[in-house]
Motif scaffolding. Sequence first.
Motif, short mmCIF file in Angstrom:
data_model
loop_
_atom_site.label_atom_id
_atom_site.label_comp_id
_atom_site.label_asym_id
_atom_site.label_seq_id
_atom_site.Cartn_x
_atom_site.Cartn_y
_atom_site.Cartn_z
N THR A 32 14.83 -41.03 31.04
CA THR A 32 13.54 -41.64 29.83
C THR A 32 13.28 -42.87 30.98
O THR A 32 12.05 -42.93 31.02
CB THR A 32 14.49 -42.68 28.90
N SER A 33 13.90 -43.06 32.65
CA SER A 33 13.28 -43.89 33.18
C SER A 33 14.16 -43.54 35.30
O SER A 33 14.87 -43.00 34.65
CB SER A 33 14.18 -45.49 33.55
N LYS A 34 13.75 -44.15 35.80
CA LYS A 34 14.64 -43.72 37.21
C LYS A 34 14.97 -45.12 37.48
O LYS A 34 14.21 -46.11 37.66
CB LYS A 34 13.79 -43.35 38.25
N GLN A 35 16.90 -44.64 37.84
CA GLN A 35 17.46 -46.55 38.89
C GLN A 35 17.76 -46.44 39.63
O GLN A 35 18.33 -45.11 40.29
CB GLN A 35 17.92 -46.98 37.69
N PRO A 36 18.10 -47.09 40.50
CA PRO A 36 18.68 -47.26 41.92
C PRO A 36 20.31 -46.31 41.62
O PRO A 36 20.74 -47.30 40.57
CB PRO A 36 18.78 -48.15 42.51
N TYR A 37 20.87 -45.94 41.74
CA TYR A 37 22.07 -45.13 41.58
C TYR A 37 23.30 -46.39 42.36
O TYR A 37 23.45 -47.84 42.17
CB TYR A 37 23.00 -43.87 42.74
N LYS A 38 24.45 -46.65 41.13
CA LYS A 38 25.03 -48.24 40.75
C LYS A 38 26.63 -47.01 41.42
O LYS A 38 26.99 -46.09 41.09
CB LYS A 38 25.12 -48.35 39.07
N MET A 39 27.07 -48.00 42.55
CA MET A 39 28.21 -47.78 42.91
C MET A 39 29.88 -48.71 42.05
O MET A 39 29.45 -48.92 40.95
CB MET A 39 28.78 -48.77 43.76
N SER A 40 30.95 -47.51 41.86
CA SER A 40 32.11 -48.08 40.77
C SER A 40 32.41 -49.24 42.25
O SER A 40 32.82 -49.34 42.35
CB SER A 40 32.80 -46.72 40.92
N ALA A 41 33.08 -49.52 40.82
CA ALA A 41 34.14 -51.40 41.70
C ALA A 41 35.22 -50.68 42.59
O ALA A 41 35.72 -50.78 42.89
CB ALA A 41 34.31 -52.19 40.02
N ASP A 42 35.62 -49.46 41.53
CA ASP A 42 36.86 -47.94 42.10
C ASP A 42 37.10 -48.14 43.05
O ASP A 42 36.19 -46.88 43.27
CB ASP A 42 36.61 -47.85 41.05
N SER A 43 37.20 -48.41 44.13
CA SER A 43 37.26 -47.87 45.66
C SER A 43 39.26 -47.77 46.01
O SER A 43 39.13 -47.42 47.40
CB SER A 43 36.81 -49.59 46.56
N SER A 44 39.62 -47.03 44.21
CA SER A 44 41.53 -46.97 45.28
C SER A 44 41.18 -45.78 46.64
O SER A 44 40.00 -44.69 46.30
CB SER A 44 41.80 -46.66 43.75
N ARG A 45 41.99 -45.77 47.01
CA ARG A 45 42.65 -44.46 48.13
C ARG A 45 41.68 -44.30 49.54
O ARG A 45 40.94 -43.43 49.73
CB ARG A 45 42.58 -43.47 47.26
N SER A 46 40.28 -45.73 48.88
CA SER A 46 39.85 -45.80 50.38
C SER A 46 38.38 -44.45 50.18
O SER A 46 38.64 -44.42 50.51
CB SER A 46 40.44 -45.59 52.03
N VAL A 47 38.43 -44.42 48.71
CA VAL A 47 36.77 -43.34 48.32
C VAL A 47 36.19 -44.58 47.53
O VAL A 47 36.18 -45.46 46.43
CB VAL A 47 37.62 -42.72 47.26
N HIS A 48 34.38 -44.32 48.06
CA HIS A 48 33.84 -44.54 47.79
C HIS A 48 33.16 -43.83 46.35
O HIS A 48 33.34 -42.68 47.10
CB HIS A 48 32.31 -45.41 48.43
N ARG A 49 32.78 -44.89 45.58
CA ARG A 49 32.30 -43.47 44.46
C ARG A 49 31.45 -44.25 44.10
O ARG A 49 31.25 -45.42 43.65
CB ARG A 49 33.39 -43.74 43.26
#
Length: 278
Positions: A32-49
């Motif tokens: 229905t709309s375009k929004q900027p992507y959102k990052m997760s607060a979970d950065s465990s194991r040094s992985v950006h999600r």
Amino acid sequence: MLFCFLMGSGLNMMAQQIKTIPLWPGTVPGETSKQPYKMSADSSRSVHRIAEVTDPFISVYPAPLQVRKDVAVVICPGGGYSILAIDLEGTEIAKWFNSLGYTAFVLHYRVPKKELGALQDVQRAIRIAKSRAAEFGYNPDKVGLLGFSAGGSLSARASTLYEEQQYRPVDKADSVSCKPAFAMLIYPAYLDKGVNRALTPELKVNGATPPMFLFATADDQYSNSALVMAGALRDAKVPVELHFYSKGGHGYGLRPGNPAADVWPGLAQTWLKQFDTK
């Protein structure tokens, strides 16, 4: 060692500016709309999600001119169709491909839980990659896929459902076939949803399915996916290479300290050389 190279001197070869290409210039199918992507607060194991994508795009990593080959790869990160492990199974992989001379596209497909949207996105990404081959310097007939976990599922779906149009054509790029030249599935998931853990019925494997490279380990809960896909490809007489190691688990990408991560890149590199010839 491999990852250290990528983070160190190898990056000196990769001074090319990363370009971002939106997949859908207008409305995104089903959104229905375009929004900027959102990052997760979970950065465990040094992985950006990445936790949410409604406006999917590809990031282009052109291969350095001095080592450039005529092959390109669209990379599908994993994350259970819920998130995208964007560095572990995306940007780090693209930089490794660049070091080998391959142009790479990191696909930011729609999440969470948008399996149809993800398939639309990968079909469109392949078509865009093919249509812009002259711009980035590779053969449009040599655009393949590499996917991890759910991204491996997505790559398998794209490799077997390419004749099924999943969206209404948008522009000239959609006149190009979305069939990949090859697919590389690294610890793929969700390919064994058939009866008694047989191949997922959605996957239409036949003699025209592109060649595949598969890697998994026995201690990965999803490893049956690689086995059933390899069996289906073998039965259809499709060129397939399967490596099945004892240990490594799931979700290791290229990072050091994991026995599977130490071996699959070299095996994949050797297999990929067959597509290098001009």
